[in-house]
Design an enzyme around this catalytic site. Structure first.
Site: not given
Ligand code: DOR
Ligand code: ZN
Length: 425
Positions: A234, A96, A62, A307, A64-65, A154
């Protein structure tokens, strides 16, 4: 050629825990000698690993790049470098972005970019719905063919139970995974922290624990209805943990993760309107934290994921209710999890499972392993080394951590990705 000498290896894939030496050649593990002594090949670079742990390269399910679209927060290049710094050689990139990863073209862009500039392996997660708007399903089959390993909206809950049902039906047919961001949007609307006395005192609108529990209950029911594989992202509450435990007891095909902040911090971390402790779902209470630790211990929670949610300083500098949610997590996750080993919540092997074999099983990918012939992805960890979290030293663009100034024990000394050794200390 790299020779790692006198290491303490913990490899859940074999499984093996004990002293060993490893020889890496041409990007692969050429020799693995448990308890043994490898003859020192004349040209090998020698890494003295006395007192150090060697683990298979970690997987973050999980991450977020942020690329494409939010490159001021993070890029594939900086995010994968931060991953490597934290001991991760594989990250699952959440959808996202802008544009959202809701079609094969974006998936291919991410994979191309990762191939060209990435410091770790990137496994894209496709969106469930077009634009993550919750209206129409994305082209899951085409995206799976393009390389998506799972599907998730997500960052946003899937509001419609019908859409979630359809996603799980397709997932069952495609034998892929749906990752749910479990939040009932009506219950959480306008909320910025955990609901309770503290929120009342701070004059902030709360998000009740039931916003998570209601959504988990719904999605477990839909997993049962469809036979689709469901993973709960999460997990932050005792209620959700109980529902997942019951679901597993009933034999549902479900799995779940939590993140280091949920087993390390409570809602009190937001006191002083500390936006770096603003995450979604929010930090909860001591009772929730204890339930999450117990669920990690008993296996109800299969995976520890970061996350990792980098944001720019000026975004986090806004008023608490305006600031975006999320914490930069890749570079603190292993040390925070190692605290659970030190406190005897988890054995070392269990901790490593939650970062390697368990996420691999959930994702349906080959588990990372220190076997002869395997790709040489591994992390060298010093369990004795104490350090203080200083976000200015993060390789991530995201300096937003609620752990700034915290003393941690256990640090990644070096990471090997596809045979390349990066020394950090
Ligand atoms: O805290 C969070 N940040 N939770 C999410 O679900 C999304 C993430 C983000 O993208 O910033
Ligand atoms: Zn989420």
């Amino acid at each position: 050629m790299i020779l790692i000498k006198d290491a303490y290896v913990i490899d859940p894939a074999q499984p093996y825990e004990g002293p060993a030496e490893l020889l890496i050649e041409q990007g692969r593990i050429r020799q693995f000698a448990p308890k043994g002594r490898l003859r020192r090949p004349p040209k090998a670079q020698v890494v003295e690993a006395q007192g150090l742990w060697v683990l298979p390269g970690l997987i973050d399910m999980h991450t977020h790049l942020r690329e494409p679209g939010f490159e001021h927060k993070e890029t594939i290049k900086t995010g994968t470098l931060a991953a490597l710094r934290g001991g991760f050689t594989t990250v699952c990139a959440m959808a996202n972005t802008n544009p959202v990863n809701d079609n094969a073209g974006i998936t291919e862009f991410i994979l191309r970019k990762a191939q060209a500039e990435g410091h770790a392996k990137v496994l894209p997660v496709g969106a469930i719905s077009k634009g993550q708007k919750g209206q129409e399903l994305a082209e899951m089959a085409l995206m799976k063919d393009a390389g998506c390993v799972a599907f998730s909206d997500d960052g946003h809950p899937v509001q419609s139970a019908l859409l979630m049902r359809r996603a799980l039906e397709y997932a069952a047919g495609l034998d892929t995974l749906v990752i749910t961001h479990a939040e009932d949007p009506a219950l959480s609307e306008g909320g910025v922290m955990n609901e309770g006395l503290l929120a009342l005192r701070m004059g902030l609108r709360g998000i009740p624990a039931q916003a998570e529990a209601v959504a988990v209950f719904r999605d477990l029911a839909l997993a049962a209805l469809t036979g689709g594989r469901l993973h709960v992202a999460h997990v932050s509450t005792a209620e959700a943990v109980n529902l997942i435990r019951q679901g597993k007891d009933r034999g549902l095909r479900i799995s779940a993760e939590t993140c280091p902040h949920y087993f390390s911090l409570t809602e009190e971390a937001v006191e002083g309107y500390n936006t770096n402790a603003k995450v979604n779902p929010p930090l909860r209470t001591e009772k929730d934290l204890q339930a999450i630790r117990e669920a990690l211990r008993d296996g109800t929670l299969d995976v520890i994921a970061t996350d990792h949610a980098p944001h720019a300083p000026e975004e986090k500098a806004q008023q608490f209710d305006q600031a975006p949610s999320g914490a930069s997590g890749l570079e603190t996750a292993l040390a925070l999890s190692f605290a659970l080993v030190r406190e005897e919540v988890l054995t070392p092997m269990q901790m490593v499972e939650k970062f390697t074999t368990n996420p691999a099983r959930v994702l349906g990918i080959e588990p990372p392993a220190l076997r002869e012939g395997a790709e040489a992805n591994l992390v060298i960890f010093d369990p004795e080394r104490a350090w203080t979290v200083n976000p200015r030293e993060f390789l991530s663009k995201g300096k937003n951590t609620p752990f700034e100034g915290k003393e941690l024990q256990g640090q990644v000394v070096a990471t090997v990705f596809r045979g390349d050794l990066r020394k950090w200390l």
